[in-house]
Design a protein around this motif. Sequence first.
Motif, mmCIF file in Angstrom:
data_model
loop_
_atom_site.group_PDB
_atom_site.id
_atom_site.type_symbol
_atom_site.label_atom_id
_atom_site.label_comp_id
_atom_site.label_asym_id
_atom_site.label_seq_id
_atom_site.Cartn_x
_atom_site.Cartn_y
_atom_site.Cartn_z
ATOM 1 N N VAL A 188 -0.282 -8.438 2.189
ATOM 2 C CA VAL A 188 0.451 -6.088 2.108
ATOM 3 C C VAL A 188 0.012 -5.900 0.384
ATOM 4 N N VAL A 189 -0.855 -4.724 0.530
ATOM 5 C CA VAL A 189 -1.568 -4.304 -0.889
ATOM 6 C C VAL A 189 -0.571 -3.721 -2.052
ATOM 7 N N THR A 190 -0.108 -3.918 -2.876
ATOM 8 C CA THR A 190 0.523 -2.387 -3.567
ATOM 9 C C THR A 190 -0.120 -2.407 -4.695
ATOM 10 N N SER A 191 0.318 -0.863 -4.844
ATOM 11 C CA SER A 191 -0.739 -0.501 -6.378
ATOM 12 C C SER A 191 0.253 1.065 -6.089
ATOM 13 N N ASP A 192 -0.677 1.250 -8.014
ATOM 14 C CA ASP A 192 0.084 2.570 -8.470
ATOM 15 C C ASP A 192 -0.522 3.839 -7.660
ATOM 16 N N ALA A 193 -0.193 4.802 -8.378
ATOM 17 C CA ALA A 193 -0.882 6.483 -7.701
ATOM 18 C C ALA A 193 -2.403 6.756 -7.447
ATOM 19 N N LEU A 194 -2.732 6.128 -8.684
ATOM 20 C CA LEU A 194 -4.581 5.745 -8.919
ATOM 21 C C LEU A 194 -4.979 6.182 -7.491
ATOM 22 N N HIS A 195 -4.326 4.762 -7.279
ATOM 23 C CA HIS A 195 -5.077 3.958 -6.025
ATOM 24 C C HIS A 195 -4.999 5.060 -4.393
ATOM 25 N N THR A 196 -3.808 5.767 -4.598
ATOM 26 C CA THR A 196 -3.364 6.729 -3.119
ATOM 27 C C THR A 196 -4.928 7.454 -3.004
ATOM 28 N N GLN A 197 -5.700 6.540 -2.486
ATOM 29 C CA GLN A 197 -6.698 6.905 -2.087
ATOM 30 C C GLN A 197 -6.773 6.836 0.019
ATOM 31 N N ARG A 198 -7.723 8.012 0.952
ATOM 32 C CA ARG A 198 -7.540 7.608 2.179
ATOM 33 C C ARG A 198 -8.667 6.458 2.552
ATOM 34 N N GLU A 199 -9.579 7.078 1.682
ATOM 35 C CA GLU A 199 -10.264 5.484 1.593
ATOM 36 C C GLU A 199 -9.788 4.292 1.443
ATOM 37 N N HIS A 200 -8.888 3.916 0.688
ATOM 38 C CA HIS A 200 -8.770 2.522 0.860
ATOM 39 C C HIS A 200 -7.644 1.982 1.680
ATOM 40 N N ALA A 201 -6.678 3.282 1.798
ATOM 41 C CA ALA A 201 -6.156 2.368 3.386
ATOM 42 C C ALA A 201 -6.418 2.375 4.413
ATOM 43 N N ALA A 202 -7.517 3.091 4.766
ATOM 44 C CA ALA A 202 -8.745 3.527 5.976
ATOM 45 C C ALA A 202 -9.809 1.909 4.885
ATOM 46 N N TYR A 203 -10.207 0.831 3.720
ATOM 47 C CA TYR A 203 -10.349 0.069 4.020
ATOM 48 C C TYR A 203 -9.504 -1.210 4.679
ATOM 49 N N LEU A 204 -8.657 -0.987 3.885
ATOM 50 C CA LEU A 204 -7.518 -2.181 4.061
ATOM 51 C C LEU A 204 -6.731 -2.353 5.877
ATOM 52 N N LEU A 205 -7.298 -1.615 6.563
ATOM 53 C CA LEU A 205 -6.070 -1.336 7.741
ATOM 54 C C LEU A 205 -7.673 -1.595 8.500
ATOM 55 N N GLY A 206 -8.659 -1.675 8.095
ATOM 56 C CA GLY A 206 -9.484 -2.219 8.715
ATOM 57 C C GLY A 206 -9.821 -3.581 8.418
ATOM 58 N N ARG A 207 -9.570 -4.272 7.409
ATOM 59 C CA ARG A 207 -9.860 -5.993 7.575
ATOM 60 C C ARG A 207 -7.927 -6.175 7.428
ATOM 61 N N GLU A 208 -7.698 -5.318 8.559
ATOM 62 C CA GLU A 208 -6.000 -6.039 9.510
ATOM 63 C C GLU A 208 -5.095 -6.369 8.142
ATOM 64 N N ALA A 209 -4.760 -5.157 7.003
ATOM 65 C CA ALA A 209 -3.856 -5.753 5.655
ATOM 66 C C ALA A 209 -2.948 -4.697 5.860
ATOM 67 N N HIS A 210 -2.164 -4.503 5.376
ATOM 68 C CA HIS A 210 -0.860 -3.384 5.052
ATOM 69 C C HIS A 210 -0.983 -2.609 3.095
#
Length: 256
Positions: free
Chosen positions: A62-84
């Motif tokens: 599970v990767v946590t981050s602040d609002a700066l990294h609330t990006q759709r591209e980041h979410a798609a990247y993490l899901l693609g690597r089977e992360a949350h």
Amino acid sequence: MSVDGKTLRGAARAKGRKIHLLAAMEHTTGLVLAQLDVGEKTNEITCFQPLLDTVADLAGVVVTSDALHTQREHAAYLLGREAHYVVIVKGNQKHLRAQLKSLPWKDIPLQDRARDKGHGRSEIRRIKVATVNNLLFPGARQAIQIKRRRTDRKTGKTTIRTIYAVTSPTAEQASPARLAQLIRDHWSIEELHHIRDTTFAEDASQLRTCNAPCAMATWRNLAIGAMKLTGVTNIAAGLRRNARDLRRPLALLGLG
């Protein structure tokens, strides 16, 4: 794993650009697993994926981050690597924030409550979680509302703030109490930054040549992480103890 950036305020290049490092830190051990110098012609957002590319296995993390990294591209990247992910939603995602605010929170029961004291204030956090499937964010499975009531114990002034977040684990994978813990643990990376500033005087360092600032930050991370792994809670006291005997740092690193 927390992802967050830190500016080395005393280190500046010839044109005045201060060195800014983006790091990924494991919540429970406090170990920094990856660190990247955010270059002059880029920013934290574009460095997010290259930083995590250096972490071999993210499956189940599970990767946590602040609002700066609330990006759709980041979410798609993490899901693609089977992360949350667990991300805070603020003004940089206006439509998503509006969607979260419009959820029927009044009808959702309180699911977790925590009280903390420290730094001259007391704080009460109340959390509500809703299962969702149509949010404007890739893979979002739960919406989170946190009401934070903070009282300054010196002045008695109380402030109440509402924070929204989204996360990819389902309700079966992460309970409200677990999500509250993940959000609290994210700020442990701020504690790391504080130790580097106060104990190691990092912001006063004027090293700026080539990779020296990043290298020294890496050594500081290593020293802090090694001591934490052995149960040291006061890093300044741990440094003094290790400085008294040259064999102790080697033993700490398993070399003695």
